[in-house]
Design a protein around this motif. Sequence first.
Motif, mmCIF file in Angstrom:
data_model
loop_
_atom_site.group_PDB
_atom_site.id
_atom_site.type_symbol
_atom_site.label_atom_id
_atom_site.label_comp_id
_atom_site.label_asym_id
_atom_site.label_seq_id
_atom_site.Cartn_x
_atom_site.Cartn_y
_atom_site.Cartn_z
ATOM 1 N N THR A 33 0.886 -1.188 -0.028
ATOM 2 C CA THR A 33 -0.014 -0.010 -0.012
ATOM 3 C C THR A 33 0.833 1.276 -0.061
ATOM 4 O O THR A 33 2.072 1.190 0.286
ATOM 5 C CB THR A 33 -0.852 -0.130 1.203
ATOM 6 O OG1 THR A 33 -1.912 0.852 1.039
ATOM 7 C CG2 THR A 33 -0.225 0.015 2.487
ATOM 8 N N ALA A 34 0.024 2.333 -0.191
ATOM 9 C CA ALA A 34 0.986 3.751 -0.301
ATOM 10 C C ALA A 34 -0.123 4.884 -0.077
ATOM 11 O O ALA A 34 -0.869 4.721 -0.748
ATOM 12 C CB ALA A 34 1.779 3.749 -1.379
ATOM 13 N N THR A 35 0.546 5.785 0.558
ATOM 14 C CA THR A 35 -0.355 7.008 0.655
ATOM 15 C C THR A 35 0.390 8.313 0.740
ATOM 16 O O THR A 35 1.387 8.132 1.416
ATOM 17 C CB THR A 35 -1.471 6.923 1.894
ATOM 18 O OG1 THR A 35 -2.016 5.716 1.924
ATOM 19 C CG2 THR A 35 -2.054 8.278 2.153
ATOM 20 N N GLY A 36 0.127 9.383 0.013
ATOM 21 C CA GLY A 36 0.710 10.468 0.253
ATOM 22 C C GLY A 36 0.834 11.274 -1.392
ATOM 23 O O GLY A 36 -0.091 10.754 -2.399
ATOM 24 N N THR A 37 1.850 11.870 -1.602
ATOM 25 C CA THR A 37 1.843 12.702 -3.090
ATOM 26 C C THR A 37 3.320 12.581 -3.528
ATOM 27 O O THR A 37 4.335 12.592 -2.501
ATOM 28 C CB THR A 37 1.924 14.311 -2.704
ATOM 29 O OG1 THR A 37 0.603 14.463 -2.003
ATOM 30 C CG2 THR A 37 2.145 15.280 -3.872
ATOM 31 N N TYR A 38 3.386 12.358 -4.523
ATOM 32 C CA TYR A 38 4.951 12.118 -5.324
ATOM 33 C C TYR A 38 4.872 13.082 -6.382
ATOM 34 O O TYR A 38 3.830 13.360 -7.081
ATOM 35 C CB TYR A 38 5.253 10.871 -5.436
ATOM 36 C CG TYR A 38 4.794 10.004 -6.738
ATOM 37 C CD1 TYR A 38 5.215 10.014 -8.100
ATOM 38 C CD2 TYR A 38 3.613 9.232 -6.522
ATOM 39 C CE1 TYR A 38 4.811 9.279 -8.913
ATOM 40 C CE2 TYR A 38 3.128 8.570 -7.544
ATOM 41 C CZ TYR A 38 3.665 8.541 -8.964
ATOM 42 O OH TYR A 38 3.053 7.665 -9.929
ATOM 43 N N ASP B 12 -4.129 4.967 -0.276
ATOM 44 C CA ASP B 12 -4.506 3.439 0.119
ATOM 45 C C ASP B 12 -4.066 2.545 -0.988
ATOM 46 O O ASP B 12 -4.821 1.715 -1.507
ATOM 47 C CB ASP B 12 -5.947 3.285 0.488
ATOM 48 C CG ASP B 12 -6.147 1.711 1.054
ATOM 49 O OD1 ASP B 12 -5.020 1.267 1.582
ATOM 50 O OD2 ASP B 12 -7.013 1.346 1.142
ATOM 51 N N GLY B 13 -2.980 3.101 -1.693
ATOM 52 C CA GLY B 13 -2.408 2.199 -2.816
ATOM 53 C C GLY B 13 -2.945 2.315 -4.139
ATOM 54 O O GLY B 13 -2.559 1.763 -5.082
ATOM 55 N N GLN B 14 -3.912 3.256 -4.233
ATOM 56 C CA GLN B 14 -4.384 3.844 -5.531
ATOM 57 C C GLN B 14 -4.063 5.183 -6.021
ATOM 58 O O GLN B 14 -4.384 6.290 -5.079
ATOM 59 C CB GLN B 14 -6.071 3.654 -5.677
ATOM 60 C CG GLN B 14 -6.283 2.206 -5.233
ATOM 61 C CD GLN B 14 -6.051 1.558 -6.818
ATOM 62 O OE1 GLN B 14 -5.312 0.461 -6.826
ATOM 63 N NE2 GLN B 14 -7.154 1.589 -7.912
ATOM 64 N N VAL B 15 -3.815 5.440 -7.271
ATOM 65 C CA VAL B 15 -3.480 6.752 -7.558
ATOM 66 C C VAL B 15 -4.889 7.546 -8.036
ATOM 67 O O VAL B 15 -5.835 6.999 -8.677
ATOM 68 C CB VAL B 15 -2.937 6.996 -8.956
ATOM 69 C CG1 VAL B 15 -2.568 8.106 -9.316
ATOM 70 C CG2 VAL B 15 -1.382 6.206 -8.778
#
Length: 316
Positions: free
Chosen positions: A189-194, A218-221
């Motif tokens: 999973t991933a959350t934030g801004t890149y 939550d893992g979705q762009v």
Amino acid sequence: MTEEIAGAARTAVEQCLNVGADESVIVVTDDERRPIGEALYEAALRVTDDASIIRYPPGQQHGTEPPAPVAAAMADSDVFLAPTTKSLSHTRARGAACEAGSRGATLPGITADVFVVGLDADYAAIADHSAAMLDAVGDADEIRVTSPQGTDITFGIGDREWLADTGMVHEPGEFSNLPAGEVFVAPETATGTYVVDGTMRPHGLLAEGQHLTFEVDDGQVTSVSDDAIRADLETAAESVGDAAYNLAELGIGTNVGVAELVGSVLLDEKAAGTVHIAIGDNAGIGGDTGAPVHLDGILREPTVYADGVELELPSA
């Protein structure tokens, strides 16, 4: 064929793939990468009599499956090399070939310049830097990446395994991109801004001050600032739905021979000290999402934390 291209092809065949005289080699290429494909074929013939080359029209987008006869030839070989316009790295065909025991390398979007520069490298040193980075991140539960451009994203690794792409492909079933030099993971999973400020398809090398911003939950762009990339994802979503927006990969470049970005994702994602983050397919790199797209974006100035500890990244 120039001597530089021929020399790079010999490095790929003899050092990176370590082809033996009793092994079969298939070179898979397309109409636009024919010169590099032929150079690799000629290099293979220097080592083994059982070498073949197969060519087909370029795929429509990265991750598109090759024709069935191409996939069958890859799986039936001891070694495959795939210099193609559109990437085969994250295809089922590539995965099936490795599962069948073939080892190989894909060279997506390769150009003559990138081929020569990227294969003029000390791959033993690249392997050492990759091993050191694996030690630094391998046991971390959480990776955070920030950058001066506005990146602040946290990845949950879960049970996923970090992998190394060193370019040294000597055992059955092994696989690498060429040019090589990265460690990577398909995060759970991933959350934030890149914020991408380096290279990303379809733009190539971004202009100074040009930034592409992605919001992830939550893992979705969930948000893409760029119209062209958004359109590519929407096209992929027509066939696979939300899988097209999967936050697919986190990678760290370890190729200390790459001193500057050139506009080729294949080479630039390997540049030491960079981070790349990808959207879409990760079924071939330890994830469970299949999609007809895999879009890497490269961050030039990342800071990486493993469980809160800032890491020292390799540098050219």
